[in-house]
Design an enzyme around this catalytic site. Structure first.
Site, PDB file in Angstrom:
ATOM      1  N   LYS A 122      49.961 -40.407 -26.288  1.00  0.00           N
ATOM      2  CA  LYS A 122      51.083 -41.339 -26.423  1.00  0.00           C
ATOM      3  C   LYS A 122      51.201 -41.932 -27.828  1.00  0.00           C
ATOM      4  CE  LYS A 122      48.489 -44.870 -23.768  1.00  0.00           C
ATOM      5  NZ  LYS A 122      47.408 -43.975 -23.329  1.00  0.00           N
ATOM      6  N   ASN A 145      51.249 -50.892 -27.379  1.00  0.00           N
ATOM      7  CA  ASN A 145      49.814 -50.581 -27.295  1.00  0.00           C
ATOM      8  C   ASN A 145      49.302 -49.993 -28.604  1.00  0.00           C
ATOM      9  OD1 ASN A 145      47.425 -50.415 -25.544  1.00  0.00           O
ATOM     10  ND2 ASN A 145      47.672 -48.195 -25.722  1.00  0.00           N
ATOM     11  N   HIS A 190      40.385 -44.809 -16.797  1.00  0.00           N
ATOM     12  CA  HIS A 190      40.271 -46.199 -16.320  1.00  0.00           C
ATOM     13  C   HIS A 190      39.900 -46.267 -14.838  1.00  0.00           C
ATOM     14  CE1 HIS A 190      41.913 -47.277 -20.171  1.00  0.00           C
ATOM     15  NE2 HIS A 190      43.036 -46.644 -19.934  1.00  0.00           N
TER      16      HIS A 190
END
Length: 451
Positions: A122, A145, A190
């Site tokens: 990303k 981010n 995660h």
């Protein structure tokens, strides 16, 4: 101003990193009463906050349920799980809204947003789309981010915003109406924060809510949303494209980025290397077209862009061996993309340096790629043994205690035409300050060897 504060009530910001401080500044600028809560006893930016806003109430050391329950709205850092008991109590028992900085940003802007998420790539795609717009003369702002906290982007008025968004940020975002949205890919990441892949998948797919156009990855069905057919969309993939989709046309030994039957650019003219970066380029083209970035500017950007630091970055070629720093490869999906991207493009084999904090991932998906492209697996860090046990490829495995030792072992095992790849598939905080520190130490060790 006092009337506004009284009418709107207290905002409690959780977390005093860069994002938290930007939230305090933004909210105070709008005239809200603000308090800060951080689970650390001495968080970063504490002195700066106290100097700038001496009247802001600060609670440190734990989540302060008493303070949280006084809030009209809670603005949580992405690093804090919304499933912490104190936040669950605030949301479900007291009806207090829990949001993040992205939500504040989306409420404030009326310009188009390109929204980008995915387990991997990303940052590269976000940077590419931003550069494409800039090269076309569009007043663009890039953040989220990646790099600049989004609320600071409001200080530089723009005609287009390009945002990298994590699953954590998307969990607390409700007002995003992206002009173009994409989930680039989904793989395990995660898993120390999510109960299962369905939860992670659900968080990622929040990016598609109320979007005006969306892009999916044909080779990853987990990126495809359940949205009405009338919403315009396209897809990208490394296969031959259909009409109005993006893909690769191969003719006489040359591969081309293509839309439908139209060849756009030979992949060997791109400034970035590997099949995974071909996919990234195609995703960026699809998003750019959706917000009317001219094709000429997009293709020129793809020729000039040589990649981001720590993301499959070529360090040096020495004695016929190429060394790549992919320290940003902090999950299995990222490392798979790097192995497959490099392995398909080199004459030799890949020697992978991996290991660190695995965040509860399953490492077995590395096996087929290493069986096909790998020569050696050099392991270090907290979860080295777990990776060793999970990878059943018939390749040499070596355990080391430091990155310097890993580099030396890789040099001894490599032959001309091989690529040595640092792509740890793990977080870095068992041995390093952060992934950038890990990558910089790798680069230094490689440069020392090649002198």
């Amino acid at each position: 101003m006092a009337g506004l504060i009284q009418r709107e009530g207290l905002r409690v910001v959780i977390g005093l990193g860069k994002t938290g401080l930007s939230c305090v500044r933004y909210l105070r600028g709008l005239g809200y009463k603000v308090a800060v809560n951080d689970t650390r006893d001495n968080p970063p930016n504490l002195a700066e906050l106290q100097a700038e806003f001496p009247d802001v109430e600060i609670s440190l050391g734990k989540l302060d349920e008493h303070l949280l329950l006084k809030a009209h709205e809670i603005i949580a850092s992405p690093g804090i799980s919304i499933n912490e008991p104190e936040l669950v109590s605030a949301r479900l028992n007291a009806g207090i809204s829990v949001i993040g900085d992205i939500e504040l940003f989306c409420r404030a802007v009326d310009k188009p947003i390109v929204a980008i998420t995915g387990s991997n790539a990303k940052s590269t795609v976000t940077t590419l789309v931003g550069l494409m717009a800039e090269n076309a003369g569009i007043n663009v702002a890039v953040g989220g981010n990646l790099g600049t906290p989004v609320l600071e982007l409001l200080n530089q008025p723009a005609d287009l915003y390009v945002l990298e968004l994590s699953s954590f940020q998307l969990e607390t975002t409700h007002s995003l109406r992206a002009a173009a949205a994409v989930v680039l890919n989904i793989s395990e990441d995660h898993m120390d924060r999510y109960a299962n892949m369905q939860e992670y998948h659900k968080a990622k797919h929040r990016i598609y809510r109320n979007c005006h156009f969306y892009v999916t990855n044909r080779q990853d069905l987990l990126t495809v949303p359940l949205l009405p057919d009338m919403i315009p969309n396209t897809s990208f993939g490394l296969d031959k494209p259909d009409l109005n989709t993006y893909g690769v046309i191969r003719e006489q030994g040359t591969s081309y980025l293509a839309k439908g039957q139209a060849k756009l650019l030979a992949t060997d003219e791109m400034g970035i290397f590997g099949e995974h970066n071909v996919a990234n380029a195609l995703a960026a083209l699809a998003l750019g077209e959706a917000v009317n970035i001219p094709i000429a500017a997009m293709l020129q950007t793809l020729k000039a862009f040589t990649g981001l630091k720590h993301r499959c970055q070529l360090v040096v070629k020495h004695q016929g061996v190429a060394w790549y720093n992919d320290s940003k490869g902090t999950n299995v999906g990222a490392t798979l993309a790097a192995i497959n991207g490099l392995g398909a493009a080199i004459s030799g084999k890949v020697l992978l340096i991996a290991g660190g904090v695995g965040k509860g991932q399953d490492f077995s998906p590395l096996s087929p790629a290493l069986a096909q492209y790998g020569k050696a697996l050099i392991l270090l860090g907290e979860d080295a043994d777990k990776i060793d046990q999970a990878v059943n490829a018939d390749i040499k495995k070596v355990h080391v205690s430091s990155l310097v030792e890993a580099v030396k072992q890789a040099q001894q095992l490599a032959s001309e035409g091989d690529a040595i790849l640092l792509s740890p598939a793990c977080a870095s905080f068992d041995m390093f300050k952060h992934y950038e520190d890990r990558g910089e130490q790798f680069v230094l060790a490689v440069q020392h060897l090649s002198r």
